[in-house]
Motif scaffolding. Structure first.
Motif, PDB file in Angstrom:
ATOM      1  N   LEU A  98       2.545  12.690 -13.394  1.00 60.93           N
ATOM      2  CA  LEU A  98       3.479  12.776 -14.518  1.00 60.93           C
ATOM      3  C   LEU A  98       2.733  12.797 -15.856  1.00 60.93           C
ATOM      4  N   VAL A  99       1.730  11.892 -15.990  1.00 61.91           N
ATOM      5  CA  VAL A  99       0.958  11.845 -17.231  1.00 61.91           C
ATOM      6  C   VAL A  99       0.212  13.149 -17.449  1.00 61.91           C
ATOM      7  N   LYS A 100      -0.412  13.660 -16.363  1.00 57.35           N
ATOM      8  CA  LYS A 100      -1.156  14.905 -16.474  1.00 57.35           C
ATOM      9  C   LYS A 100      -0.230  16.069 -16.824  1.00 57.35           C
ATOM     10  N   ASN A 101       0.927  16.123 -16.190  1.00 63.94           N
ATOM     11  CA  ASN A 101       1.873  17.199 -16.466  1.00 63.94           C
ATOM     12  C   ASN A 101       2.410  17.108 -17.895  1.00 63.94           C
ATOM     13  N   ILE A 107       0.834  -1.212   0.000  1.00 62.79           N
ATOM     14  CA  ILE A 107       0.000   0.000   0.000  1.00 62.79           C
ATOM     15  C   ILE A 107       0.866   1.258   0.000  1.00 62.79           C
ATOM     16  N   LEU A 108       1.942   1.239   0.816  1.00 63.65           N
ATOM     17  CA  LEU A 108       2.817   2.403   0.890  1.00 63.65           C
ATOM     18  C   LEU A 108       3.530   2.664  -0.439  1.00 63.65           C
ATOM     19  N   ILE A 109       3.708   1.626  -1.245  1.00 59.50           N
ATOM     20  CA  ILE A 109       4.340   1.799  -2.547  1.00 59.50           C
ATOM     21  C   ILE A 109       3.304   2.037  -3.633  1.00 59.50           C
ATOM     22  N   LEU A 110       2.176   1.310  -3.576  1.00 57.73           N
ATOM     23  CA  LEU A 110       1.179   1.365  -4.643  1.00 57.73           C
ATOM     24  C   LEU A 110       0.584   2.763  -4.789  1.00 57.73           C
ATOM     25  N   PHE A 111       0.064   3.316  -3.709  1.00 60.40           N
ATOM     26  CA  PHE A 111      -0.632   4.603  -3.803  1.00 60.40           C
ATOM     27  C   PHE A 111       0.295   5.742  -4.221  1.00 60.40           C
ATOM     28  N   PRO A 112       1.489   5.873  -3.605  1.00 61.77           N
ATOM     29  CA  PRO A 112       2.389   6.930  -4.108  1.00 61.77           C
ATOM     30  C   PRO A 112       2.773   6.731  -5.569  1.00 61.77           C
ATOM     31  N   SER A 113       2.976   5.476  -5.979  1.00 60.96           N
ATOM     32  CA  SER A 113       3.346   5.219  -7.371  1.00 60.96           C
ATOM     33  C   SER A 113       2.227   5.617  -8.315  1.00 60.96           C
ATOM     34  N   LEU A 114       0.980   5.255  -7.960  1.00 58.53           N
ATOM     35  CA  LEU A 114      -0.155   5.633  -8.795  1.00 58.53           C
ATOM     36  C   LEU A 114      -0.318   7.139  -8.865  1.00 58.53           C
ATOM     37  N   ILE A 115      -0.157   7.792  -7.733  1.00 55.19           N
ATOM     38  CA  ILE A 115      -0.299   9.256  -7.702  1.00 55.19           C
ATOM     39  C   ILE A 115       0.792   9.916  -8.540  1.00 55.19           C
ATOM     40  N   ILE A 116       2.029   9.441  -8.364  1.00 56.77           N
ATOM     41  CA  ILE A 116       3.149  10.027  -9.117  1.00 56.77           C
ATOM     42  C   ILE A 116       2.963   9.812 -10.613  1.00 56.77           C
ATOM     43  N   SER A 117       2.566   8.587 -11.000  1.00 59.73           N
ATOM     44  CA  SER A 117       2.367   8.304 -12.428  1.00 59.73           C
ATOM     45  C   SER A 117       1.236   9.162 -12.999  1.00 59.73           C
ATOM     46  N   ALA A 118       0.140   9.329 -12.236  1.00 62.68           N
ATOM     47  CA  ALA A 118      -0.969  10.165 -12.712  1.00 62.68           C
ATOM     48  C   ALA A 118      -0.536  11.613 -12.871  1.00 62.68           C
ATOM     49  N   VAL A 125      -8.896  31.660 -37.888  1.00 63.11           N
ATOM     50  CA  VAL A 125      -9.371  30.592 -37.008  1.00 63.11           C
ATOM     51  C   VAL A 125      -8.558  29.331 -37.299  1.00 63.11           C
ATOM     52  N   VAL A 126      -7.874  28.833 -36.272  1.00 64.29           N
ATOM     53  CA  VAL A 126      -7.038  27.647 -36.423  1.00 64.29           C
ATOM     54  C   VAL A 126      -7.544  26.567 -35.466  1.00 64.29           C
ATOM     55  N   SER A 127      -7.794  25.401 -36.005  1.00 60.89           N
ATOM     56  CA  SER A 127      -8.230  24.254 -35.184  1.00 60.89           C
ATOM     57  C   SER A 127      -7.340  23.067 -35.540  1.00 60.89           C
ATOM     58  N   VAL A 128      -6.561  22.594 -34.571  1.00 63.79           N
ATOM     59  CA  VAL A 128      -5.610  21.505 -34.845  1.00 63.79           C
ATOM     60  C   VAL A 128      -5.875  20.332 -33.907  1.00 63.79           C
ATOM     61  N   SER A 129      -5.596  19.168 -34.388  1.00 70.89           N
ATOM     62  CA  SER A 129      -5.789  17.942 -33.603  1.00 70.89           C
ATOM     63  C   SER A 129      -4.609  17.713 -32.647  1.00 70.89           C
ATOM     64  N   THR A 130      -4.919  17.137 -31.486  1.00 71.40           N
ATOM     65  CA  THR A 130      -3.862  16.759 -30.527  1.00 71.40           C
ATOM     66  C   THR A 130      -3.859  15.239 -30.328  1.00 71.40           C
ATOM     67  N   ASP A 131      -4.266  14.513 -31.385  1.00 73.70           N
ATOM     68  CA  ASP A 131      -4.279  13.044 -31.268  1.00 73.70           C
ATOM     69  C   ASP A 131      -2.896  12.484 -30.982  1.00 73.70           C
ATOM     70  N   SER A 132      -1.897  13.103 -31.571  1.00 78.83           N
ATOM     71  CA  SER A 132      -0.529  12.609 -31.323  1.00 78.83           C
ATOM     72  C   SER A 132      -0.148  12.765 -29.856  1.00 78.83           C
ATOM     73  N   ILE A 133      -0.574  13.901 -29.271  1.00 82.65           N
ATOM     74  CA  ILE A 133      -0.315  14.085 -27.829  1.00 82.65           C
ATOM     75  C   ILE A 133      -1.087  13.049 -27.013  1.00 82.65           C
ATOM     76  N   GLY A 134      -2.352  12.799 -27.459  1.00 80.99           N
ATOM     77  CA  GLY A 134      -3.152  11.792 -26.756  1.00 80.99           C
ATOM     78  C   GLY A 134      -2.540  10.417 -26.842  1.00 80.99           C
ATOM     79  N   LEU A 135      -2.018  10.078 -28.032  1.00 77.71           N
ATOM     80  CA  LEU A 135      -1.376   8.770 -28.192  1.00 77.71           C
ATOM     81  C   LEU A 135      -0.138   8.656 -27.303  1.00 77.71           C
ATOM     82  N   ASN A 136       0.628   9.735 -27.304  1.00 78.47           N
ATOM     83  CA  ASN A 136       1.813   9.732 -26.424  1.00 78.47           C
ATOM     84  C   ASN A 136       1.414   9.634 -24.949  1.00 78.47           C
ATOM     85  N   LYS A 137       0.312  10.328 -24.631  1.00 76.29           N
ATOM     86  CA  LYS A 137      -0.179  10.264 -23.241  1.00 76.29           C
ATOM     87  C   LYS A 137      -0.609   8.844 -22.880  1.00 76.29           C
ATOM     88  N   ASP A 138      -1.349   8.184 -23.786  1.00 77.95           N
ATOM     89  CA  ASP A 138      -1.786   6.808 -23.517  1.00 77.95           C
ATOM     90  C   ASP A 138      -0.595   5.867 -23.403  1.00 77.95           C
TER      91      ASP A 138
END
Length: 482
Positions: free
Chosen positions: A37-40, A24-35, A161-174
């Motif tokens: 990092l992904v969000k950042n 538990i002491l490893i799992l929760f901090p690891s999940l929080i850190i990974s989340a 007006v410029v509208s661009v896709s961020t699918d590449s960012i999403g793929l990298n995020k996934d």
């Protein structure tokens, strides 16, 4: 039922708790850190993409604004090429809107010459640059005012007006998220294995202690000692256990000796009575004086037997009624005087002088039966194990303050060896195994006395010099507090 029992003990096990705690002491901090990092990563990547696009879009907007063809709702082929490159590079769509909300250029060629009315477009026509990111649909949209940088008014002539896709960012995020989950799984597995190892290492000393305790459950054999020196805590437990074990061994040895001693003490008067009775029966013509002498001896042996039995019964009753005291407010001076009157014949027979010194009248809350038994034992011991040359004495002093009354019993007797002073209140303990005496006979009288004093929330201390005498100091509260 057996499976449930095993599962219950498994869940209650310290090993299980350690393993779960580590995971538990490893799992929760690891999940929080990974989340985090992904969000950042997503935020940073979107921010970089927005900066890149806005810089290029602003440059194109300024070029459009300074173009003469834009006044005729047209753009040059060169600008069309730049817009097409921007659209292709970032997988997006670019619209050029004039000041009456008409689309004059669409990279998708779908909405040319159509009217677009949107809040962002309206605000950009007022000079604001609008940038927004839709994380759910994964695209960046920005509206940039088209102005002529050479004009001082900087009034918006249209909107880019410029509208661009961020699918590449999403793929990298996934991908990063999956990579993080794999890393978390590896970390949890590694630390889970470490937790299992640590659990076995940390609980092994407790297993040793448990085995040692189980080993002595069947009795005390040899000189067993517990030595578990893995940790400071186990060292302390081992020391405490060894102290307890040593006391139990002493108690066990004393109990065995007590059984042997009491058996002898109980059988001796009975044997004497039988011998005396058989002697009388074998002498039908014996004179009356001999009959009287034999009957007197039989009476003494009966009294001796009664004393031993009474001591045993008193101790048993004291244990069973340790919380049951019949408290009365009594005159302690009169109580001690009555005890001395009953013991005076014994003192006269032993040629021991009894001296009572009372400093003040004392009234206290006591259980008359129990406190009488305690005081009687102390004074009777002082008389019986005193000098018998006519020079012996027992001095009893009685005093009090606002909280306690104090009873001191001093004698000129044989004294107690220093090494025995810590043991004289132990049941069955004998100081001198070669004599039948209270502190070295059945070993019950002082145990009874101490119990009675403690039941009154009091204290008892002993001071003795071998060959010179003994002093017992007793302190009892005047008011009994439950």
């Amino acid at each position: 039922m057996k499976k449930k029992t095993h599962f219950y003990y498994f869940m209650k096990s310290l090993k299980t708790h350690i393993i779960f705690l580590v995971i538990i002491l490893i799992l929760f901090p690891s999940l929080i850190i990974s989340a985090v990092l992904v969000k950042n990563y997503e935020s940073h990547a979107v921010s970089v993409r927005e900066s890149e696009i806005s810089a290029q879009a602003l440059l194109i907007a300024n070029q459009i604004g300074s173009s003469d063809k834009f006044q005729k709702d047209q753009i040059t082929s060169d600008l069309e090429s730049q817009i097409a490159i921007l659209s292709t590079l970032y997988d997006g769509r670019v619209l050029v809107v004039n000041d009456v909300y008409r689309i004059i250029y669409d990279t998708y060629n779908q909405d040319n010459r159509k009217i677009i009315i949107a809040r962002e477009v309206m605000r950009s026509l007022r000079g604001e640059t609008m940038i927004s990111y839709d994380s759910e649909n994964r695209y960046i949209e920005m509206t940039i005012p088209i102005t002529n940088p050479e004009e001082s008014s900087q009034k918006a002539k249209g909107v880019l007006v410029v509208s661009v896709s961020t699918d590449s960012i999403g793929l990298n995020k996934d991908y990063l998220k999956n990579l993080a989950m794999v890393a978390v799984s590896i970390i949890v597995f590694a630390f889970g294995a470490f937790g299992i190892f640590a659990a076995f290492v940390l609980t092994r000393p407790l297993k040793k202690i448990s085995s040692a305790i189980e080993h002595v459950q069947g009795g005390y054999h040899g000189e067993e000692t517990l030595q578990v020196n893995n940790f400071t805590e186990t060292i302390e437990i081992s020391e405490k256990f060894n102290e307890f074990f040593a006391k139990m061994k002493v108690m066990n040895d004393s109990r065995e000796e007590f059984v042997s001693n009491v058996s002898h003490e109980l059988k001796t008067p009975l044997t004497s009575i039988k011998v005396l009775a058989d002697s009388i029966n074998s002498m039908p013509d014996a004179p009356l004086e001999m009959y009287q002498e034999f009957m007197g001896d039989i009476t003494n042996e009966i009294d001796r037997e009664t004393k031993i039995i009474n001591d045993l019964l008193s101790l048993v009753r004291m244990d069973k009624s340790s919380s049951d005291v019949n408290i009365e407010n009594l005159n302690i001076n009169e109580l001690v005087e009555q005890i001395l009157k009953r013991l005076q014949p014994i003192a006269d027979k032993q040629k021991v002088a009894l001296v009572l010194e009372s400093f003040r009248p004392i009234m206290a809350d006591v259980d008359e039966v129990k406190i009488t038994l305690a005081i009687t034992n102390l004074i009777e011991n002082a008389i019986k194990y005193n000098r018998n040359d006519g020079e012996g004495w027992v001095h009893i002093s009685l005093n009090a303050d606002h909280q306690y009354f104090y009873l001191k019993v001093e004698d000129s007797g044989m004294g107690i060896p220093e090494e025995s002073l810590d043991h004289i209140y132990e049941r069955f303990y004998r100081v001198d195994k070669s004599h039948s005496r209270e502190i070295g006979g059945t070993g019950l009288g002082l145990a009874i006395t101490r119990n009675a004093v403690l039941m009154h929330r009091g204290a008892i201390k002993v001071y003795s010099v071998l060959g010179e005498g003994t002093t017992f100091d007793v302190r009892i509260p005047l008011k009994f507090i439950v």
